[in-house]
Design a protein around this motif. Sequence first.
Motif, PDB file in Angstrom:
ATOM      1  N   TYR A 137     -10.887   5.934   4.089  1.00 54.94           N
ATOM      2  CA  TYR A 137     -12.232   6.427   4.387  1.00 54.94           C
ATOM      3  C   TYR A 137     -13.101   6.239   3.142  1.00 54.94           C
ATOM      4  O   TYR A 137     -12.700   6.595   2.040  1.00 54.94           O
ATOM      5  N   GLY A 138     -14.304   5.717   3.338  1.00 63.05           N
ATOM      6  CA  GLY A 138     -15.145   5.338   2.206  1.00 63.05           C
ATOM      7  C   GLY A 138     -14.776   3.943   1.744  1.00 63.05           C
ATOM      8  O   GLY A 138     -14.929   3.597   0.569  1.00 63.05           O
ATOM      9  N   ALA A 139     -14.310   3.117   2.683  1.00 61.76           N
ATOM     10  CA  ALA A 139     -13.817   1.780   2.349  1.00 61.76           C
ATOM     11  C   ALA A 139     -14.917   0.860   1.850  1.00 61.76           C
ATOM     12  O   ALA A 139     -14.637  -0.162   1.220  1.00 61.76           O
ATOM     13  N   ASN A 140     -16.164   1.183   2.127  1.00 62.55           N
ATOM     14  CA  ASN A 140     -17.268   0.320   1.709  1.00 62.55           C
ATOM     15  C   ASN A 140     -17.802   0.670   0.323  1.00 62.55           C
ATOM     16  O   ASN A 140     -18.703   0.006  -0.181  1.00 62.55           O
ATOM     17  N   GLY A 141     -17.266   1.702  -0.316  1.00 62.11           N
ATOM     18  CA  GLY A 141     -17.657   2.035  -1.681  1.00 62.11           C
ATOM     19  C   GLY A 141     -17.012   1.094  -2.681  1.00 62.11           C
ATOM     20  O   GLY A 141     -16.144   0.282  -2.327  1.00 62.11           O
ATOM     21  N   TYR A 142     -17.396   1.213  -3.935  1.00 61.40           N
ATOM     22  CA  TYR A 142     -16.894   0.306  -4.979  1.00 61.40           C
ATOM     23  C   TYR A 142     -15.367   0.328  -5.043  1.00 61.40           C
ATOM     24  O   TYR A 142     -14.705  -0.708  -4.937  1.00 61.40           O
ATOM     25  N   THR A 143     -14.781   1.507  -5.205  1.00 65.27           N
ATOM     26  CA  THR A 143     -13.331   1.594  -5.328  1.00 65.27           C
ATOM     27  C   THR A 143     -12.650   1.436  -3.985  1.00 65.27           C
ATOM     28  O   THR A 143     -11.605   0.775  -3.880  1.00 65.27           O
ATOM     29  N   GLY A 144     -13.229   2.023  -2.948  1.00 70.64           N
ATOM     30  CA  GLY A 144     -12.636   1.899  -1.618  1.00 70.64           C
ATOM     31  C   GLY A 144     -12.512   0.455  -1.184  1.00 70.64           C
ATOM     32  O   GLY A 144     -11.497   0.052  -0.593  1.00 70.64           O
TER      33      GLY A 144
ATOM     34  N   VAL B 258     -19.272  -0.845   6.776  1.00 66.27           N
ATOM     35  CA  VAL B 258     -17.857  -0.721   7.142  1.00 66.27           C
ATOM     36  C   VAL B 258     -17.453  -1.846   8.096  1.00 66.27           C
ATOM     37  O   VAL B 258     -16.404  -2.484   7.928  1.00 66.27           O
ATOM     38  N   THR B 259     -18.270  -2.089   9.087  1.00 68.59           N
ATOM     39  CA  THR B 259     -17.950  -3.131  10.074  1.00 68.59           C
ATOM     40  C   THR B 259     -17.914  -4.514   9.439  1.00 68.59           C
ATOM     41  O   THR B 259     -17.029  -5.321   9.736  1.00 68.59           O
TER      42      THR B 259
ATOM     43  N   LEU C 135      -2.070   8.911   8.038  1.00 64.47           N
ATOM     44  CA  LEU C 135      -2.426   9.161   6.640  1.00 64.47           C
ATOM     45  C   LEU C 135      -3.847   8.668   6.395  1.00 64.47           C
ATOM     46  O   LEU C 135      -4.220   7.595   6.872  1.00 64.47           O
ATOM     47  N   VAL C 136      -4.617   9.460   5.646  1.00 66.00           N
ATOM     48  CA  VAL C 136      -5.933   9.018   5.223  1.00 66.00           C
ATOM     49  C   VAL C 136      -5.985   8.976   3.703  1.00 66.00           C
ATOM     50  O   VAL C 136      -5.531   9.911   3.029  1.00 66.00           O
ATOM     51  N   LEU C 137      -6.474   7.868   3.172  1.00 58.90           N
ATOM     52  CA  LEU C 137      -6.749   7.735   1.747  1.00 58.90           C
ATOM     53  C   LEU C 137      -8.265   7.878   1.603  1.00 58.90           C
ATOM     54  O   LEU C 137      -9.023   6.973   1.962  1.00 58.90           O
ATOM     55  N   HIS C 138      -8.685   9.014   1.110  1.00 58.16           N
ATOM     56  CA  HIS C 138     -10.103   9.384   1.092  1.00 58.16           C
ATOM     57  C   HIS C 138     -10.739   8.894  -0.206  1.00 58.16           C
ATOM     58  O   HIS C 138     -10.318   9.289  -1.293  1.00 58.16           O
ATOM     59  N   CYS C 139     -11.754   8.037  -0.079  1.00 56.93           N
ATOM     60  CA  CYS C 139     -12.381   7.410  -1.247  1.00 56.93           C
ATOM     61  C   CYS C 139     -13.884   7.653  -1.322  1.00 56.93           C
ATOM     62  O   CYS C 139     -14.576   6.983  -2.090  1.00 56.93           O
ATOM     63  N   ALA C 140     -14.401   8.581  -0.529  1.00 57.24           N
ATOM     64  CA  ALA C 140     -15.851   8.809  -0.473  1.00 57.24           C
ATOM     65  C   ALA C 140     -16.224  10.080  -1.231  1.00 57.24           C
ATOM     66  O   ALA C 140     -16.000  11.182  -0.751  1.00 57.24           O
ATOM     67  N   GLY C 141     -16.761   9.901  -2.436  1.00 61.69           N
ATOM     68  CA  GLY C 141     -17.185  11.051  -3.215  1.00 61.69           C
ATOM     69  C   GLY C 141     -18.679  11.275  -3.091  1.00 61.69           C
ATOM     70  O   GLY C 141     -19.366  10.529  -2.383  1.00 61.69           O
TER      71      GLY C 141
END
Length: 351
Positions: free
Chosen positions: A6-13, A37-38, A68-74
């Motif tokens: 989640y937050g895959a479109n951010g820099y780290t995600g 995201v798309t 499992l969710v890897l959460h990357c949206a701060g």
Amino acid sequence: MPWMIYGANGYTGEMIAREAAKRGMRPILAGRNEAAVTALANKLSLPSRVFSLSDEAAVLEGLNEVDLVLHCAGPFSETAEPMMMACLQTKTHYLDITGEISVFELAQSLSGKARKQKIVLCPGVGFDVIPTDCVAARLHELLPDATHLALGFDSRSGLSAGTAKTTVEAMKLGGRIREEGEIKAVGLGYSTREINFGNGTKFAVTIPWGDVSTAFHSTGIRNIEVYIPSSPKSVRMMRAANLARPILGMSLVQGILKKQAAKVEGPNEEQRAKMPAYVWGEATNAEGKKVVARVKTANGYSLTVMGSLAVASFILMEKNVAGGAYTPSKLMGSDLVERLDGCGKIQIFEQ
């Protein structure tokens, strides 16, 4: 097992998503920005979902049949709680890449509920806080009666927009240390000392890093401080900024600063390759015995990519991980950082 970034479109995600795809992994890419995201999911030939964390029903639907969710949206101080609470309902393992003390404490407060649901809550599976947490755990193994722990790192990893926003939020809160088992609020620039992080002795200052929370849960050591290199001039500015903290905390000021932070661009691959990090720790017992540990690691963002995928893969493959709140070292051992590409062995020095 289906899992999500989640937050895959951010820099780290996005870096994590690209590396996962490169490894043949098939995460669901998710976030609230449908176009971004798309587009990324199509580019990587991965499935996608779009939902906002502000809509509880949408989050529950978005996590449907996700293991499992890897959460990357701060900033995670805003986003971690709704995601964690949803994970408890959907029985979804929760990982994130935060370094925020409040998020680590939240996870620990939910440990009992996580055990009942048989899910893992493990925030901080990136540079925040894998290397420092592993150093803390190794020092505790070597000096189990330690009463004081100092940790620190010298990293020139640069900032992403998300990290910059988190830094803006932290400015209004001041510093944090752990004293006799309790997290204590202190001023910015609270304490200074000379430290050899592994690349020469440098002047250093305390910061409110996540290990103020996590190192206690990993080791039980009751007094903890975390340091980074600085300069006397910068420390003077930090201490002067304490007077402005009420202003820095105003929503209008926070909004302006975060708008500027959003313009920050993280380092590219070539820059990251030239930016290793140096991590240090020192444990002391009541008799004054000291043990020092140092480890050279990959760039902070590169380590976050490798570390988060290592922890995600471990949970997805290991069927018998007991539910509850974990720190990285509690989940995978003090040698976790040593197993990541670009990271060396933890070196020990007794004094």
